[in-house]
Design a protein around this motif. Structure first.
Motif, PDB file in Angstrom:
ATOM      1  N   GLU A 162       4.239  41.704 -13.533  1.00 21.90           N
ATOM      2  CA  GLU A 162       3.980  42.500 -14.721  1.00 21.90           C
ATOM      3  C   GLU A 162       5.255  42.629 -15.540  1.00 21.90           C
ATOM      4  N   LEU A 163       5.083  42.964 -16.795  1.00 23.57           N
ATOM      5  CA  LEU A 163       6.216  43.099 -17.705  1.00 23.57           C
ATOM      6  C   LEU A 163       7.202  44.144 -17.201  1.00 23.57           C
ATOM      7  N   LYS A 164       6.716  45.222 -16.579  1.00 22.56           N
ATOM      8  CA  LYS A 164       7.610  46.272 -16.098  1.00 22.56           C
ATOM      9  C   LYS A 164       8.588  45.746 -15.050  1.00 22.56           C
ATOM     10  N   GLY A 165       8.210  44.688 -14.330  1.00 26.88           N
ATOM     11  CA  GLY A 165       9.140  44.087 -13.374  1.00 26.88           C
ATOM     12  C   GLY A 165      10.326  43.453 -14.072  1.00 26.88           C
ATOM     13  N   ASP A 323     -15.497  62.551 -23.069  1.00 27.94           N
ATOM     14  CA  ASP A 323     -14.159  62.884 -23.571  1.00 27.94           C
ATOM     15  C   ASP A 323     -13.081  62.604 -22.529  1.00 27.94           C
ATOM     16  N   ASP A 324     -13.238  61.518 -21.803  1.00 28.11           N
ATOM     17  CA  ASP A 324     -12.301  61.165 -20.729  1.00 28.11           C
ATOM     18  C   ASP A 324     -11.054  60.482 -21.290  1.00 28.11           C
ATOM     19  N   PHE A 325     -10.493  61.043 -22.357  1.00 27.39           N
ATOM     20  CA  PHE A 325      -9.319  60.432 -22.973  1.00 27.39           C
ATOM     21  C   PHE A 325      -8.016  60.899 -22.319  1.00 27.39           C
ATOM     22  N   ALA A 326      -8.111  61.729 -21.282  1.00 32.17           N
ATOM     23  CA  ALA A 326      -6.910  62.159 -20.565  1.00 32.17           C
ATOM     24  C   ALA A 326      -6.233  60.997 -19.863  1.00 32.17           C
ATOM     25  N   LEU A 327      -6.956  59.873 -19.739  1.00 32.46           N
ATOM     26  CA  LEU A 327      -6.406  58.694 -19.063  1.00 32.46           C
ATOM     27  C   LEU A 327      -5.485  57.863 -19.954  1.00 32.46           C
ATOM     28  N   ILE A 328      -5.351  58.210 -21.204  1.00 31.52           N
ATOM     29  CA  ILE A 328      -4.623  57.354 -22.137  1.00 31.52           C
ATOM     30  C   ILE A 328      -3.238  57.002 -21.620  1.00 31.52           C
ATOM     31  N   ASP A 329      -2.466  58.003 -21.226  1.00 32.07           N
ATOM     32  CA  ASP A 329      -1.095  57.726 -20.787  1.00 32.07           C
ATOM     33  C   ASP A 329      -1.066  56.950 -19.478  1.00 32.07           C
ATOM     34  N   THR A 330      -2.057  57.164 -18.617  1.00 35.51           N
ATOM     35  CA  THR A 330      -2.156  56.374 -17.378  1.00 35.51           C
ATOM     36  C   THR A 330      -2.364  54.900 -17.703  1.00 35.51           C
ATOM     37  N   LEU A 331      -3.230  54.628 -18.673  1.00 36.09           N
ATOM     38  CA  LEU A 331      -3.485  53.244 -19.069  1.00 36.09           C
ATOM     39  C   LEU A 331      -2.268  52.625 -19.750  1.00 36.09           C
ATOM     40  N   VAL A 332      -1.594  53.395 -20.578  1.00 33.92           N
ATOM     41  CA  VAL A 332      -0.379  52.893 -21.232  1.00 33.92           C
ATOM     42  C   VAL A 332       0.632  52.453 -20.182  1.00 33.92           C
ATOM     43  N   ALA A 333       0.794  53.237 -19.137  1.00 35.10           N
ATOM     44  CA  ALA A 333       1.735  52.886 -18.070  1.00 35.10           C
ATOM     45  C   ALA A 333       1.263  51.670 -17.289  1.00 35.10           C
ATOM     46  N   VAL A 585       7.788  55.238 -34.873  1.00 35.96           N
ATOM     47  CA  VAL A 585       7.576  53.914 -34.274  1.00 35.96           C
ATOM     48  C   VAL A 585       6.707  53.059 -35.184  1.00 35.96           C
ATOM     49  N   LEU A 586       5.574  53.600 -35.609  1.00 32.71           N
ATOM     50  CA  LEU A 586       4.670  52.821 -36.446  1.00 32.71           C
ATOM     51  C   LEU A 586       5.256  52.552 -37.824  1.00 32.71           C
ATOM     52  N   ALA A 587       6.123  53.419 -38.269  1.00 31.97           N
ATOM     53  CA  ALA A 587       6.743  53.227 -39.585  1.00 31.97           C
ATOM     54  C   ALA A 587       7.602  51.972 -39.650  1.00 31.97           C
ATOM     55  N   ASN A 588       7.946  51.420 -38.483  1.00 32.70           N
ATOM     56  CA  ASN A 588       8.697  50.159 -38.468  1.00 32.70           C
ATOM     57  C   ASN A 588       7.873  49.007 -39.030  1.00 32.70           C
ATOM     58  N   TRP A 589       6.547  49.120 -38.950  1.00 28.08           N
ATOM     59  CA  TRP A 589       5.691  47.992 -39.321  1.00 28.08           C
ATOM     60  C   TRP A 589       4.592  48.350 -40.327  1.00 28.08           C
ATOM     61  N   GLN A 624       6.472  53.730 -27.679  1.00 27.50           N
ATOM     62  CA  GLN A 624       7.318  54.861 -27.308  1.00 27.50           C
ATOM     63  C   GLN A 624       7.781  54.720 -25.863  1.00 27.50           C
ATOM     64  N   ARG A 625       6.862  54.331 -24.998  1.00 29.40           N
ATOM     65  CA  ARG A 625       7.197  54.221 -23.578  1.00 29.40           C
ATOM     66  C   ARG A 625       8.154  53.066 -23.308  1.00 29.40           C
ATOM     67  N   MET A 626       7.975  51.958 -24.019  1.00 28.79           N
ATOM     68  CA  MET A 626       8.754  50.763 -23.730  1.00 28.79           C
ATOM     69  C   MET A 626      10.096  50.727 -24.440  1.00 28.79           C
TER      70      MET A 626
END
Length: 628
Positions: A162-165, A323-333, A585-589, A624-626
């Motif tokens: 994975e990219l994180k490696g 409304d199971d959007f609490a997983l967003i940050d888990t998926l991002v990681a 972050v988004l303002a860059n593009w 933001q995370r990367m």
């Protein structure tokens, strides 16, 4: 299933710090919670994280040959390893383990890179040969298992599952690639021929890379590709029997495991087919699991329960809130790169449920791509027939004008009563399909991107890869070309990435029997009428399964995982959407005013921008995370 990582210096055998290799491997520890290993030698290091599936007590990795000349770090499963083991033993190989990893060492020793043609499995591995002074990287035919690599400033080549490696190595430059942002905004995922981190590459499906000491890093070599140019002969009945035999064997071969095994069950054709053949091959009740939704229109639990009862499975189900959007940050990681296929939330939940009971789960992924199951194939087929009736110039003028100025064509056949379809008919078939599989059009992206981003893109357009793939495809028909392009881009970039990252995030191995390469090659050779007939995709597969499954399972409208992101951005996530316009972050593009208008129009119900807003949310959080 496992995670691998490593480093190789092709120019000179620089010392490799084992702590650095361990850090890279530990970054993908979720892929292998059962064990860890590091091996280094002058100029090379291999790391491994193990999820024990076969030969649980043995087969530690990285694994070396008896003479110390070969060392391998392997992620995946070789389903025909027992037959290969017997063949290699007949050639004089002496095995000391009972797992599939050692087959790679003896296979390389006897056959070199040609051993890939003999492997039936899902895999990504790195093999070091001290005698040949090289490292060999390889990825399975369909791209089920991932492998990333990058050349570093000190001359090393780093690689990881994975990219994180790779991000764990301090010399990897963290700089976003604007072209990958364009690709992501077009498709909702970053395709395998791109990466959000500039300079990082993904080894493509069916490719290998031989890096030799004293030589420059070459381009990867293709060792397998799906071919749609051949046509199978025989009656529909004979082809049906051949298909059943191939599916049966594909499922059986993927049921070999020394740990608990089960399957996902949605109640659709593909997962129900897998359950049917698992039940046929198993003396015990097959373990099945289903995710349902608290919205009746999207809940398939009733169909899944019907299949579970038919085959007397040990069935479990769980309801996921809308409304199971609490997983967003888990998926991002889990995904590293931005990934906007919202069905990943449900896929994560079903993997989580499965992992409570089993370590291996079979999936129905791949049948839609192999057997033309998506509705877009039906539309492409119909559109190509109409395109063939008129010269391109006349067609562009007629349908282009209708598409622009006539929003409702009541005189047209049912399948053609759509503005987008009329516009597509005015275009070349490859260009139209490249747009059809996307989330946003080039015109929509042009409204969002800032002037600086447009200049930086320098003419790069995400759809061009699809157009090239379709025009260069080994194919006879428009459907062949569309399926071929999906095998190159959509399948590895979206479907298989989704299943790999969500399953590995919870330490679950997912296997895809309907992507057995022999089954894929057979499906690609079928006449189009055997794949798509009377508006039915997967026609031959459904006919073949009539002996196993009821018609209301086989012929109901495809539902799939549906996540109500549009409603979220008019409700609980409306403020998050509005806040995107203020993102540094988004303002860059992107043009903040364009984003603000997008969010406001969606919230007020003036327009439908749910999927685009979801893309922007996932992009913003991933960046933001990367990159901080």
């Amino acid at each position: 299933m496992c995670g691998i990582a490593g480093l190789y210096y092709p120019a000179t055998p620089k010392p490799v710090d084992p702590h650095r290799i361990r850090a890279m491997a530990d970054a993908v520890a979720h892929r292998g919670p059962d064990g860890a290993g590091v091996w280094t030698a002058p100029g090379v290091g291999l790391g491994h994280r193990r999820l024990s599936i076969i030969d649980v007590a043995g087969s530690p990795q990285p694994m070396g040959s008896a003479d110390g000349a070969l060392t391998v770090s392997f992620n995946g499963e070789i389903y025909n390893f027992a037959a290969l083991r017997a063949e290699l033993q007949a050639l004089g190989a002496v095995f000391v383990t009972s797992g599939d990893t050692e087959v790679l060492l003896h296979g390389w020793a006897h056959w070199g890179p040609a051993m890939l043609d003999r492997l039936n499995g899902m895999f990504a591995f790195a093999l070091h040969d001290a005698r040949r002074q090289c490292v060999f990287l390889a990825r399975d035919r369909l791209g089920v298992k991932p492998l990333h690599y990058a050349e570093l400033s000190d001359g090393g080549v780093a690689f990881a599952s994975e990219l994180k490696g790779l991000l764990a190595h301090p010399l990897l430059r963290r700089e976003p690639d604007i072209r990958a942002v364009e690709d992501y905004m077009a498709y909702g995922y970053v395709p395998d021929d791109a990466c959000i981190v500039s300079g990082v590459r993904k080894l493509a499906a069916g490719h290998s890379l031989l890096i030799e000491r004293g030589k420059a890093v070459p381009a990867p070599s293709r060792w397998w590709g799906v071919d749609f140019s051949r046509r199978a002969t025989g009656s529909a009945k004979a082809l049906e029997e051949e298909l059943v035999a191939l599916m049966r064997e594909a499922v059986r071969s993927r049921m070999v495991s020394d740990v608990p095994l089960g399957t996902f069950l949605s109640g659709g054709v593909d997962s129900s087919t897998v359950v049917a053949f698992m039940a046929e091959a198993s003396s015990k009740a097959v373990k099945t699991c289903t995710i349902g939704f608290d919205e009746a229109g999207h809940d398939e639990r009733g169909y899944a329960a019907q299949v579970a009862a038919r085959f007397a499975t040990d069935h479990r189900e769980r309801v996921v809130a809308a409304d199971d959007f609490a997983l967003i940050d888990t998926l991002v990681a889990a995904f590293d790169e931005p990934f906007a296929d919202a069905s990943a939330l449900a896929t994560y939940r079903v993997c989580e449920l499965a992992r409570e009971d089993v370590t291996v789960a079979l999936s129905g992924d791949g049948a839609d791509e192999a057997m033309a199951g998506y509705r877009r194939y039906k539309f492409q087929h119909a559109e190509e027939r109409i395109r063939g009736l008129l010269p391109p110039g006349m067609r562009a003028r007629l349908f282009g004008t209708l598409g622009r100025f006539y929003p409702k064509a009541d005189w047209a056949p049912q399948s053609l009563r759509a503005k987008t379809t009329l516009l597509a008919l005015g275009e070349d078939g490859a260009e139209a399909y490249a747009r059809a599989v996307g989330v946003t059009t080039p015109e929509q992206r042009a409204l969002l991107f800032s002037d600086g981003a447009k200049r930086a893109l320098n003419g790069h357009r995400a759809e061009d890869r699809y157009v090239r793939s379709m025009r260069d495809a080994p194919a006879r028909d428009a459907i062949d070309r569309a399926q071929y392009a999906d095998f190159q881009h959509w399948l590895p970039g979206d479907i298989l990435t989704k299943t790999d990252r969500t399953s590995m995030a919870v330490g679950l191995e997912a296997r895809e029997p309907l992507l057995d390469y022999r089954l894929v090659e057979f499906a690609a050779s079928l006449p189009v009428s055997m794949r798509l007939r009377g508006g039915q995709g997967k026609w031959l597969m459904k006919k073949a399964m009539e002996r196993y499954l009821p018609s209301d399972i086989l012929y109901r409208r495809k539902m799939g995982f549906v996540t109500p992101v549009s409603a979220w951005f008019r409700g609980a996530l409306a403020d998050d959407a509005a806040g995107l316009a203020k993102s540094r972050v988004l303002a860059n593009w992107f043009d903040p005013r364009a984003i603000a208008t997008l969010a406001a129009d969606h919230r007020a119900g003036r327009a439908e921008h749910g999927r685009t807003l979801w893309q922007l949310v996932m992009l913003e959080r991933s960046m933001q995370r990367m990159f901080g």
